[in-house]
Motif scaffolding. Sequence first.
Motif, PDB file in Angstrom:
ATOM      1  N   PRO A  67       0.797  -1.224   0.000  1.00  0.00           N
ATOM      2  CA  PRO A  67       0.000   0.000   0.000  1.00  0.00           C
ATOM      3  C   PRO A  67       0.838   1.286   0.000  1.00  0.00           C
ATOM      4  O   PRO A  67       0.286   2.379   0.036  1.00  0.00           O
ATOM      5  CB  PRO A  67      -0.789  -0.114   1.315  1.00  0.00           C
ATOM      6  N   THR A  68       2.155   1.154  -0.055  1.00  0.00           N
ATOM      7  CA  THR A  68       3.071   2.294  -0.007  1.00  0.00           C
ATOM      8  C   THR A  68       4.093   2.141  -1.121  1.00  0.00           C
ATOM      9  O   THR A  68       4.449   1.018  -1.489  1.00  0.00           O
ATOM     10  CB  THR A  68       3.805   2.306   1.361  1.00  0.00           C
ATOM     11  N   ASP A  69       4.598   3.251  -1.644  1.00  0.00           N
ATOM     12  CA  ASP A  69       5.681   3.188  -2.625  1.00  0.00           C
ATOM     13  C   ASP A  69       6.863   2.431  -2.025  1.00  0.00           C
ATOM     14  O   ASP A  69       7.117   2.511  -0.817  1.00  0.00           O
ATOM     15  CB  ASP A  69       6.160   4.590  -3.017  1.00  0.00           C
ATOM     16  N   GLU A  70       7.588   1.711  -2.877  1.00  0.00           N
ATOM     17  CA  GLU A  70       8.782   0.994  -2.442  1.00  0.00           C
ATOM     18  C   GLU A  70       9.913   1.308  -3.414  1.00  0.00           C
ATOM     19  O   GLU A  70       9.759   1.150  -4.618  1.00  0.00           O
ATOM     20  CB  GLU A  70       8.525  -0.516  -2.403  1.00  0.00           C
ATOM     21  N   ASP A 100      22.418  -0.165 -18.956  1.00  0.00           N
ATOM     22  CA  ASP A 100      21.834   1.166 -19.208  1.00  0.00           C
ATOM     23  C   ASP A 100      21.937   2.076 -17.987  1.00  0.00           C
ATOM     24  O   ASP A 100      21.579   3.247 -18.055  1.00  0.00           O
ATOM     25  CB  ASP A 100      20.387   1.063 -19.682  1.00  0.00           C
ATOM     26  N   GLY A 101      22.405   1.544 -16.870  1.00  0.00           N
ATOM     27  CA  GLY A 101      22.630   2.375 -15.695  1.00  0.00           C
ATOM     28  C   GLY A 101      21.484   2.451 -14.707  1.00  0.00           C
ATOM     29  O   GLY A 101      21.589   3.148 -13.711  1.00  0.00           O
ATOM     30  N   THR A 102      20.376   1.748 -14.950  1.00  0.00           N
ATOM     31  CA  THR A 102      19.263   1.784 -14.007  1.00  0.00           C
ATOM     32  C   THR A 102      19.647   1.011 -12.750  1.00  0.00           C
ATOM     33  O   THR A 102      19.843  -0.206 -12.791  1.00  0.00           O
ATOM     34  CB  THR A 102      17.988   1.178 -14.631  1.00  0.00           C
ATOM     35  N   VAL A 103      19.799   1.718 -11.641  1.00  0.00           N
ATOM     36  CA  VAL A 103      20.186   1.069 -10.389  1.00  0.00           C
ATOM     37  C   VAL A 103      19.184   1.338  -9.272  1.00  0.00           C
ATOM     38  O   VAL A 103      19.318   0.792  -8.184  1.00  0.00           O
ATOM     39  CB  VAL A 103      21.604   1.482  -9.932  1.00  0.00           C
ATOM     40  N   GLN A 104      18.194   2.187  -9.549  1.00  0.00           N
ATOM     41  CA  GLN A 104      17.185   2.506  -8.544  1.00  0.00           C
ATOM     42  C   GLN A 104      15.861   2.754  -9.257  1.00  0.00           C
ATOM     43  O   GLN A 104      15.827   3.365 -10.328  1.00  0.00           O
ATOM     44  CB  GLN A 104      17.607   3.748  -7.773  1.00  0.00           C
ATOM     45  N   TYR A 105      14.772   2.267  -8.637  1.00  0.00           N
ATOM     46  CA  TYR A 105      13.454   2.442  -9.249  1.00  0.00           C
ATOM     47  C   TYR A 105      12.400   2.489  -8.161  1.00  0.00           C
ATOM     48  O   TYR A 105      12.447   1.703  -7.209  1.00  0.00           O
ATOM     49  CB  TYR A 105      13.153   1.280 -10.211  1.00  0.00           C
ATOM     50  N   VAL A 106      11.436   3.392  -8.305  1.00  0.00           N
ATOM     51  CA  VAL A 106      10.331   3.503  -7.355  1.00  0.00           C
ATOM     52  C   VAL A 106       9.132   2.739  -7.910  1.00  0.00           C
ATOM     53  O   VAL A 106       8.615   3.067  -8.983  1.00  0.00           O
ATOM     54  CB  VAL A 106       9.941   4.974  -7.095  1.00  0.00           C
ATOM     55  N   VAL A 107       8.705   1.722  -7.168  1.00  0.00           N
ATOM     56  CA  VAL A 107       7.492   0.980  -7.510  1.00  0.00           C
ATOM     57  C   VAL A 107       6.352   1.654  -6.748  1.00  0.00           C
ATOM     58  O   VAL A 107       6.359   1.717  -5.522  1.00  0.00           O
ATOM     59  CB  VAL A 107       7.610  -0.506  -7.124  1.00  0.00           C
ATOM     60  N   GLU A 108       5.387   2.171  -7.494  1.00  0.00           N
ATOM     61  CA  GLU A 108       4.285   2.904  -6.874  1.00  0.00           C
ATOM     62  C   GLU A 108       3.345   1.979  -6.107  1.00  0.00           C
ATOM     63  O   GLU A 108       3.149   0.817  -6.477  1.00  0.00           O
ATOM     64  CB  GLU A 108       3.502   3.667  -7.942  1.00  0.00           C
ATOM     65  N   ALA A 109       2.764   2.515  -5.048  1.00  0.00           N
ATOM     66  CA  ALA A 109       1.816   1.789  -4.218  1.00  0.00           C
ATOM     67  C   ALA A 109       0.734   1.149  -5.092  1.00  0.00           C
ATOM     68  O   ALA A 109       0.274   1.753  -6.060  1.00  0.00           O
ATOM     69  CB  ALA A 109       1.164   2.739  -3.212  1.00  0.00           C
ATOM     70  N   GLY A 110       0.348  -0.080  -4.754  1.00  0.00           N
ATOM     71  CA  GLY A 110      -0.718  -0.770  -5.473  1.00  0.00           C
ATOM     72  C   GLY A 110      -0.257  -1.500  -6.714  1.00  0.00           C
ATOM     73  O   GLY A 110      -1.057  -2.194  -7.347  1.00  0.00           O
ATOM     74  N   TYR A 139       1.672  -6.795   3.201  1.00  0.00           N
ATOM     75  CA  TYR A 139       1.968  -7.699   2.093  1.00  0.00           C
ATOM     76  C   TYR A 139       0.703  -8.374   1.586  1.00  0.00           C
ATOM     77  O   TYR A 139      -0.037  -8.983   2.353  1.00  0.00           O
ATOM     78  CB  TYR A 139       2.970  -8.765   2.546  1.00  0.00           C
ATOM     79  N   GLU A 140       0.477  -8.277   0.280  1.00  0.00           N
ATOM     80  CA  GLU A 140      -0.644  -8.960  -0.375  1.00  0.00           C
ATOM     81  C   GLU A 140      -0.098  -9.758  -1.545  1.00  0.00           C
ATOM     82  O   GLU A 140       0.384  -9.189  -2.524  1.00  0.00           O
ATOM     83  CB  GLU A 140      -1.683  -7.951  -0.871  1.00  0.00           C
ATOM     84  N   GLY A 141      -0.132 -11.076  -1.441  1.00  0.00           N
ATOM     85  CA  GLY A 141       0.338 -11.943  -2.511  1.00  0.00           C
ATOM     86  C   GLY A 141      -0.648 -11.996  -3.658  1.00  0.00           C
ATOM     87  O   GLY A 141      -1.845 -11.752  -3.483  1.00  0.00           O
ATOM     88  N   GLY A 142      -0.134 -12.328  -4.828  1.00  0.00           N
ATOM     89  CA  GLY A 142      -0.969 -12.374  -6.024  1.00  0.00           C
ATOM     90  C   GLY A 142      -1.471 -13.765  -6.350  1.00  0.00           C
ATOM     91  O   GLY A 142      -0.912 -14.769  -5.911  1.00  0.00           O
TER      92      GLY A 142
END
Length: 178
Positions: A67-70, A100-110, A139-142
């Motif tokens: 429920p929160t950004d990670e 390509d240099g992507t080392v950090q990413y924000v996964v939005e809530a939900g 935590y909500e599993g799929g």
Amino acid sequence: MTDTADPLAEARRLAALHRLQPLPVEGGLFRQTWAGEADDTGRPAGTAIMVLLTSAPGDFSALHRLPTDEVWHFYRGDPLELLLLAPDGGGQRLRLGDTDGTVQYVVEAGTWMGARVAPGGAWSLFGTTMAPGFLPTDYEGGDAKELSGQYPEHAELVRQLFRPDAPLTMTEGDDDHA
């Protein structure tokens, strides 16, 4: 990045060095590295974990949502492949630690998220951070069948990031996460 004689030797060394333990329900090895002061409800201001995944069968971060950004942070090893399934029906595969240099990413809530070592790799060491902090009840599993139907273009990877016999929730008794 891997020793050709034993590609998981460095992963075992890092797991011991960082005192990583099995991550309940989700998968991989982890250790919580920070938890901020808790509020009146018991929720910490923020949390951070370190996680290790390998190419061993069954070693992946199972599809789940929070429920929160990670924020995901790549540290070392081979690239990490994330499957991200957005609430609006969109989906993408993202590689952390790639050239390509992507080392950090924000996964939005939900957003449904799951991860594995990218094909051809042996191990990935990464971390996640959340503010406000994680509680096991977040935590909500799929459900593989449901998510495969909602995101048919990603159905094969959805099935690969699902544990048929795993619970879909964590309890307060489970170890701390992110």
